[in-house]
Design an enzyme around this catalytic site. Structure first.
Site, PDB file in Angstrom:
ATOM      1  N   GLY A 168     -10.067   8.609  -2.309  1.00 43.77           N
ATOM      2  CA  GLY A 168      -9.500   9.537  -3.437  1.00 43.77           C
ATOM      3  C   GLY A 168      -8.118   9.445  -3.424  1.00 43.77           C
ATOM      4  N   ARG A 172      -4.524  10.740  -2.337  1.00 51.13           N
ATOM      5  CA  ARG A 172      -3.984  11.534  -1.293  1.00 51.13           C
ATOM      6  C   ARG A 172      -5.092  11.709  -0.193  1.00 51.13           C
ATOM      7  NH1 ARG A 172       0.283  10.250  -2.940  1.00 51.13           N
ATOM      8  NH2 ARG A 172       1.846  11.312  -3.165  1.00 51.13           N
ATOM      9  N   SER A 173      -5.812  10.644  -0.021  1.00 48.22           N
ATOM     10  CA  SER A 173      -6.987  10.653   1.114  1.00 48.22           C
ATOM     11  C   SER A 173      -6.393  10.075   2.400  1.00 48.22           C
ATOM     12  CB  SER A 173      -8.166   9.868   0.507  1.00 48.22           C
ATOM     13  OG  SER A 173      -7.902   8.492   0.363  1.00 48.22           O
ATOM     14  N   GLY A 174      -5.292   9.545   2.333  1.00 50.26           N
ATOM     15  CA  GLY A 174      -4.938   8.779   3.458  1.00 50.26           C
ATOM     16  C   GLY A 174      -5.403   7.441   3.584  1.00 50.26           C
ATOM     17  N   LYS A 175      -5.857   6.784   2.365  1.00 55.83           N
ATOM     18  CA  LYS A 175      -6.286   5.340   2.517  1.00 55.83           C
ATOM     19  C   LYS A 175      -5.003   4.286   2.803  1.00 55.83           C
ATOM     20  CE  LYS A 175      -6.183   5.259  -2.704  1.00 55.83           C
ATOM     21  NZ  LYS A 175      -5.748   6.596  -2.780  1.00 55.83           N
ATOM     22  N   ALA A 188       2.898  -4.881  -3.250  1.00 50.63           N
ATOM     23  CA  ALA A 188       2.894  -3.653  -4.147  1.00 50.63           C
ATOM     24  C   ALA A 188       2.712  -4.390  -5.703  1.00 50.63           C
ATOM     25  CB  ALA A 188       4.251  -2.966  -4.186  1.00 50.63           C
ATOM     26  N   HIS A 192       6.646   5.208   1.130  1.00 49.58           N
ATOM     27  CA  HIS A 192       5.756   4.118   1.476  1.00 49.58           C
ATOM     28  C   HIS A 192       6.780   3.253   2.295  1.00 49.58           C
ATOM     29  CE1 HIS A 192       1.553   4.172  -0.186  1.00 49.58           C
ATOM     30  NE2 HIS A 192       2.004   5.341  -0.866  1.00 49.58           N
ATOM     31  N   ARG A 193       7.973   2.810   1.701  1.00 48.20           N
ATOM     32  CA  ARG A 193       8.875   1.950   2.528  1.00 48.20           C
ATOM     33  C   ARG A 193       9.248   2.393   3.866  1.00 48.20           C
ATOM     34  NH1 ARG A 193      12.421   0.058  -2.840  1.00 48.20           N
ATOM     35  NH2 ARG A 193      10.959  -1.403  -3.527  1.00 48.20           N
ATOM     36  N   ASP A 201      -1.581  -3.255  -2.082  1.00 48.67           N
ATOM     37  CA  ASP A 201      -1.564  -1.786  -2.520  1.00 48.67           C
ATOM     38  C   ASP A 201      -1.021  -1.675  -4.131  1.00 48.67           C
ATOM     39  OD1 ASP A 201      -2.035   1.014  -2.501  1.00 48.67           O
ATOM     40  OD2 ASP A 201      -0.571   1.311  -0.733  1.00 48.67           O
TER      41      ASP A 201
END
Length: 400
Positions: free
Chosen positions: A230, A232-235, A253, A271-272, A301
């Site tokens: 989901g 902000r789950s950390g995937k 991306a 992310h970067r 992603d």
């Protein structure tokens, strides 16, 4: 070459004294780890730590035959009592080589942080590289003679060091990688084993004896992995972690750029910053050609944004266009992607969103997106050796 790991933990050991964290609470009994120390063929001791003589005895060995004691890093932990008859401990200057009476040759390897690594070569030619906590080689000599038989290093603390060794050819497909200097920043138990296996490494209990040069199957890194979860789950962190020991990675991306959206720009920037500097980035939704090419590992992603683009192209948001060919066009496009994943020879880690467990969307278009993403996720997962669900930062392996 016989290698006994008298300890496999961080300099303060695991659990740390008086630490209340969850990992330290779980690191009891067989999961407890003393500070890392290696006994090589009963003749060479790498890092003298508290209780080394007792640890050797518990593993069925003795320090009586040790002819050389070498340190890899400054010892700031508890005072170490030197067992009677053991030679004084010292460190070898970078680049210097020692030849021991036992026939071992030991060369000091310079680090990019305080400490010294040691390359140990037996009389029979087996080669071991041992690195200090938090350390990675500052450079591998041109004459390192190909892959080592075994590397014992801080894999969880310095995954980039392992990536650097792979890039120089010091780690090959048959190199056994043992993780040591394990601290409470790394997970415990099965999660540690899973995370190390994704890096082609493993951990062993204190007291384990290994025989360098004997054939042992190296942990197989899954070639295709789907990471779902989901918001902000950390995937994304989980996906990035799976490739952090690879020398080259192309980050794909599918989000593109959003002019005039500072919040989105902030997300992309975070992310970067998290990714290794050696990774390259491509902003594209043309995944099929990338999967067909040879090249470095891919981190895609994410699938949900790829699907958004695909639905835009076929006009799938409009009910009439959806009925009048849009549905068929989208299914054709997703089938091409799934076929490309099946045929690819690249290592691929792909992120997607789990959208079927929340509130039912209020619009037909929203429900359409939810349904199509669910179908795409299921078809994509069928082509992956490993599928992982991330919940609250915890990875649950669904396949693999």
């Amino acid at each position: 070459m016989e290698l006994t790991l008298l300890g496999t933990g961080a300099p303060l050991g695991l659990p740390r004294p008086d630490c209340p964290c969850a990992v330290c609470a779980l690191s009891r009994g067989e999961r407890a780890r003393a500070a890392t120390s290696l006994l090589v063929d009963g003749a060479l001791l790498l890092d003298l730590t508290p209780g080394a003589a007792l640890a050797a005895a518990r593993s069925g060995h003795s320090l009586v035959g040790v002819r050389q004691v070498l340190l890899t890093h400054p010892h700031d932990g508890p005072a170490v009592e030197v067992p009677a008859g053991l030679p004084d401990a010292g460190r070898v200057p970078d680049g210097r080589e020692l030849t021991l009476i036992s026939g071992h040759r030991v060369r000091a390897v310079s680090m990019d942080s305080p400490g010294t690594g040691y390359e140990v070569t037996s009389a029979e030619g087996e080669r071991l590289l041992y690195l200090p906590p938090g350390g990675a080689p500052a450079g591998i000599a041109d004459d390192h003679r190909g892959p080592y038989d075994m590397i014992v290093a801080d894999v969880t603390g310095r995954p980039d060091g392992l990536a650097r060794l792979r890039a120089t050819g010091a780690v090959g497909p048959a190199t056994e990688v043992i993780a040591v200097h394990l601290d409470h920043d790394a997970p415990a138990g099965a999660e540690l084993d899973r995370r190390l296996a994704a890096a082609g490494a493993r951990a062993v209990p204190d007291g384990t004896t290994l025989y360098i040069g004997d054939y042992r199957e190296v942990p197989e890194v899954p070639r295709r992995t789907l990471v779902t979860g989901g918001a902000r789950s950390g995937k994304s962190v989980e996906a990035e972690r799976r490739l952090e020991t690879f020398p080259e990675v192309l980050y794909v991306a599918t989000s593109g750029t959003r002019e005039g959206d500072p919040e989105w720009a902030e997300r992309v920037g975070l992310h970067r910053e998290r990714r290794p500097g050696s990774w390259r980035t491509a902003e594209t939704c043309e995944l099929v050609p990338l999967l067909a090419e040879d090249g470095p590992a891919l981190l895609i992603d994410c699938l949900s944004l790829w699907l958004t683009d695909a639905m835009d192209r076929v006009g799938a948001w409009d009910d009439e266009r959806w009925r009048d060919g849009g549905q068929a066009a989208l299914r054709e496009r997703t089938a091409e992607l799934v076929a490309a994943v099946r045929a690819t020879r690249r290592t691929v880690v792909t992120v997607t969103n789990e959208v079927g467990s929340g509130v039912v969307p209020a619009t037909a278009a929203g429900r359409r997106f939810r349904d199509e993403l669910g179908r795409l996720n299921a078809a994509f997962a069928d082509e992956c050796e490993e599928v992982v669900l991330v919940v609250a930062g915890q990875a649950l392996v669904l396949r693999g």
